[in-house]
Design a protein around this motif. Sequence first.
Motif, PDB file in Angstrom:
ATOM      1  N   GLU A 258       0.863  -1.151  -0.089  1.00 20.30           N
ATOM      2  CA  GLU A 258      -0.072  -0.059  -0.077  1.00 20.30           C
ATOM      3  C   GLU A 258       0.918   1.114   0.127  1.00 20.30           C
ATOM      4  O   GLU A 258       1.687   1.582   0.806  1.00 20.30           O
ATOM      5  CB  GLU A 258      -1.018   0.048   1.169  1.00 20.30           C
ATOM      6  N   THR A 261       6.074   2.730  -3.520  1.00 20.47           N
ATOM      7  CA  THR A 261       6.576   3.145  -5.091  1.00 20.47           C
ATOM      8  C   THR A 261       7.791   2.485  -5.403  1.00 20.47           C
ATOM      9  O   THR A 261       8.926   2.498  -4.709  1.00 20.47           O
ATOM     10  CB  THR A 261       6.812   4.406  -5.177  1.00 20.47           C
ATOM     11  N   CYS A 291       1.363  -4.207  -8.186  1.00 17.35           N
ATOM     12  CA  CYS A 291       0.834  -3.164  -7.291  1.00 17.35           C
ATOM     13  C   CYS A 291      -0.304  -3.834  -6.338  1.00 17.35           C
ATOM     14  O   CYS A 291      -1.425  -3.831  -6.628  1.00 17.35           O
ATOM     15  CB  CYS A 291       0.230  -1.998  -8.003  1.00 17.35           C
ATOM     16  N   ASN A 295      -3.010   2.605  -3.991  1.00 14.98           N
ATOM     17  CA  ASN A 295      -2.130   3.698  -4.254  1.00 14.98           C
ATOM     18  C   ASN A 295      -0.705   3.464  -4.281  1.00 14.98           C
ATOM     19  O   ASN A 295       0.112   4.253  -4.057  1.00 14.98           O
ATOM     20  CB  ASN A 295      -2.375   4.764  -2.811  1.00 14.98           C
ATOM     21  N   SER A 296      -0.242   2.243  -4.791  1.00 13.87           N
ATOM     22  CA  SER A 296       0.926   2.218  -4.983  1.00 13.87           C
ATOM     23  C   SER A 296       1.325   2.347  -6.461  1.00 13.87           C
ATOM     24  O   SER A 296       0.259   2.670  -7.151  1.00 13.87           O
ATOM     25  CB  SER A 296       1.024   0.515  -4.651  1.00 13.87           C
ATOM     26  N   LYS A 297       2.439   2.179  -6.730  1.00 12.80           N
ATOM     27  CA  LYS A 297       3.004   2.488  -8.139  1.00 12.80           C
ATOM     28  C   LYS A 297       4.203   1.839  -8.395  1.00 12.80           C
ATOM     29  O   LYS A 297       5.070   1.600  -7.703  1.00 12.80           O
ATOM     30  CB  LYS A 297       3.294   4.205  -8.158  1.00 12.80           C
ATOM     31  N   LEU A 318      -2.178  -4.243 -11.855  1.00 14.30           N
ATOM     32  CA  LEU A 318      -2.698  -3.294 -11.039  1.00 14.30           C
ATOM     33  C   LEU A 318      -3.917  -3.695 -10.052  1.00 14.30           C
ATOM     34  O   LEU A 318      -4.928  -3.604 -10.420  1.00 14.30           O
ATOM     35  CB  LEU A 318      -3.144  -2.131 -11.952  1.00 14.30           C
ATOM     36  N   GLY A 320      -4.318  -3.181  -6.402  1.00 13.66           N
ATOM     37  CA  GLY A 320      -4.669  -2.333  -5.571  1.00 13.66           C
ATOM     38  C   GLY A 320      -5.510  -1.174  -6.115  1.00 13.66           C
ATOM     39  O   GLY A 320      -5.168  -0.513  -7.160  1.00 13.66           O
ATOM     40  N   ASN A 322      -6.688   2.537  -7.360  1.00 10.62           N
ATOM     41  CA  ASN A 322      -5.890   3.565  -7.465  1.00 10.62           C
ATOM     42  C   ASN A 322      -4.343   3.588  -7.610  1.00 10.62           C
ATOM     43  O   ASN A 322      -3.518   4.422  -7.689  1.00 10.62           O
ATOM     44  CB  ASN A 322      -6.008   4.744  -6.356  1.00 10.62           C
ATOM     45  N   SER A 323      -3.991   2.182  -7.992  1.00 13.04           N
ATOM     46  CA  SER A 323      -2.506   2.048  -8.274  1.00 13.04           C
ATOM     47  C   SER A 323      -2.357   2.422  -9.608  1.00 13.04           C
ATOM     48  O   SER A 323      -3.122   2.712 -10.502  1.00 13.04           O
ATOM     49  CB  SER A 323      -2.110   0.713  -7.819  1.00 13.04           C
ATOM     50  N   THR A 352      -7.688   2.467 -11.420  1.00  9.80           N
ATOM     51  CA  THR A 352      -5.998   2.111 -11.588  1.00  9.80           C
ATOM     52  C   THR A 352      -5.987   2.904 -12.853  1.00  9.80           C
ATOM     53  O   THR A 352      -6.809   3.077 -13.825  1.00  9.80           O
ATOM     54  CB  THR A 352      -5.803   0.664 -11.782  1.00  9.80           C
TER      55      THR A 352
END
Lengths: 479, 251
Positions: A258, A261, A291, A295-297, A318, A320, A322-323, A352
């Motif tokens: 979470e 990056t 991810c 919110n990970s990247k 992707l 998660g 919002n990743s 995502t």
Amino acid sequence: MSSSVESLVNKEYKYGFVTDIESDMAPKGLSEDIVRFISARKHEPEWLLDWRLKAYRGWVKMTEPHEWPNIRYQPVDYQNLRYYSAPKTGKPFGSLDEVDPKLLETYEKLGIPLSEQKILAGVAVDAIFDSVSVGTTYKAKLAEQGIIFCSFGEAVQEHPELVRKYLGSVVPASDNFFAALNAAVFSDGSFVYIPKGVRCPMELSTYFRINTAETGQFERTLIVAEAGAHVSYLEGCTAPKRDENQLHAAVVELVALEGATIKYSTVQNWYAGDEKGRGGIYNFVTKRGKCAGANSKISWTQVETGSAITWKYPSVILQGDNSVGEFYSVAVVNGHQQADTGTKMIHLGKNTRSTIVSKGISAGQGQNSYRGLVKVLPKAAGARNYTQCDSMLIGNRCGAHTFPYIDVQNSSSSVEHEASTAKIGEDQIFYLKQRGLNTENAISMIVNGFCKEVFKELPMEFAVEAQKLLGISLEGSVG
Amino acid sequence: MLNIKDLRASAGGVEILKGINLAVRPGEVHAIMGPNGSGKSTLAQVLAGHPAYEVTGGSVTYLEQDLLDMEPEERAQAGVFLAFQYPVEIPGVSNAYFLRAAYNEIRKARGMEEVDSMDFIDLLEEKLKLVEWESEIMSRAVNAGFSGGEKKRNEILQLAVLEPKLAILDETDSGLDIDALRIVAAGVNKLRSQDRSFIVVTHYQRLLNYIVPDHVHVLSSGRIVRSGGKELALELEARGYEWVEAAEAMA
Ligand SMILES: Nc1ncnc2c1ncn2[C@@H]1O[C@H](COP(=O)(O)OP(=O)(O)OP(=O)(O)O)[C@@H](O)[C@H]1O
Ligand SMILES: [Mg+2]
């Protein structure tokens, strides 16, 4: 003066020397015994040997991919390869003071000084020579913050629980032919672990070198960033000039939890073969990131200038919400080089986002293919992708090909794809020559301009290196 | 400075220049006028060494050297500058970076030291004033997305920075608005000097009111059919090219 944009001259490969060092080698060929031999040499625990054997048994049933990729190569004789080669004097996890001076010299020659006084400030390096890591710099300093940066072999000994938890969690051993082969025989690689909330204070970097003849290099890299962690990792590679093709089948797995990056940059300059297309590295690599947390990247940046054949699709799952997944790529083929490269963005989580920027440059008789998959699953509401895929041709005998696959399974997502193909213009070259630049500098300037969106993603020192490399690999592409 | 003798050139097997004779002395400004398609740009491109044109006869001496035997970049390094009728876009390469690279290549060729970006910025600031431009333009990619007028002004900025000995301006006035024309012409006038010569290709007398030429030539179907002083341009403006072409036919 000729108006043709073709020439026969090819730049000498600067890193083509061989280090004369005694090695501890496995006999040629591949069998369960060889898998056991490698595992035993590395004093591995039972579970890992079992994992390897399972992968091996799966691999035996698979076939080498020849149909779908847009590349042509002689089937590899897997029984004529050596799967383990280690410099004899290299103590497995010794400190740098114990490393054979010949090896240090090799890295020095490659422009990768391993003594910490000389090393680029702010970059920690793990150097892999054939099958083993010969040394990792700045280890102690990183450990102060709980960061683990070591060879894969060392991680298996020192942090088996972490390795066991994440190994194969992104690229399963059964994923594909080369990933399965790697899982069975991988020798070394790098392991990175960034604890929760830690921002890694320096660039981490692995430098791969193939030395021994008829040896495959099968390294494995695993990077885990815990929640809120942040890391930037660089990878560089070279090999001696040899007449026969050498196989490099690596696996890289990235896990971002979470809010974490991971930025992974590659500058690949394996030996590409001679002007007749003999020799060179088969670069068959599986790279994938997950991810896992919201919110990970994960961001891949690659500059591929070497290898006879490049076959790789650094991808992001992707998962998660919002990743973010990114893929920035420059692939250059000159001479007889072939590249089939691109990415896969698999959108599972909500909102995502993924960005793909691919710049393919073809010169000589090189063949460059972009192959990309954007897949949006039903639950990935609001997912977005932007793909930009540009090709540049230098001369008349090269080729550029684009294979985009788009699969969107919900209605709230948007996928945008832009593609362009341009021939490097004689008028552009002439314009720069009229201002005093010679042909090579003119081309290098035009091509660097073309690749700018990707280069700006690279860490500073690497961007400079990449620009130079691009100039060198295109030297002699235009007459 | 420049001596063109019976120069013939063709493109795609078609002869375009059919025997050009022209002598340019240091410090002189020569205007070349003539109808569309008469070969003005071809002459300019041949002097700069564009590979699309094949020189089929004649000779060009530039400062005691055989110009036609030199690579385009060698000509540039020796002080030949062409302001293009259609400047080319180089996406992704900043104007400042490009111009410094060019400046340094030319310095290197002359055995001078390269300048670093800090020193270059100072030089650039000064040259920007000459064309009344803001420095923002330098961070944009070379000519990419520039308006027609901006591209032309950029050519003159490059001229000012590279300080050639022979500058060939191919319709630099086309596409400029009235103010820009005045600025560009004033810039060129400031760059005029005893040892710098200009060949100015134009369709309009208007430009020659600002940049007053020493000689005016009319090019028609690949030949110089008439030469004269600055009054020739006025006469052309009044009577059109047909007048010269008719006179030529009678001769
Ligand atoms: N690269 C080329 N290939 C073939 N034909 C060409 C080429 N360049 C020029 N020409 C032809 O040669 C002739 C002269 O062209 P040029 O561009 O020199 O004319 P110009 O006098 O500059 O005209 P304008 O006033 O319209 O700019 C034209 O008929 C043109 O079509
Ligand atoms: Mg013209």
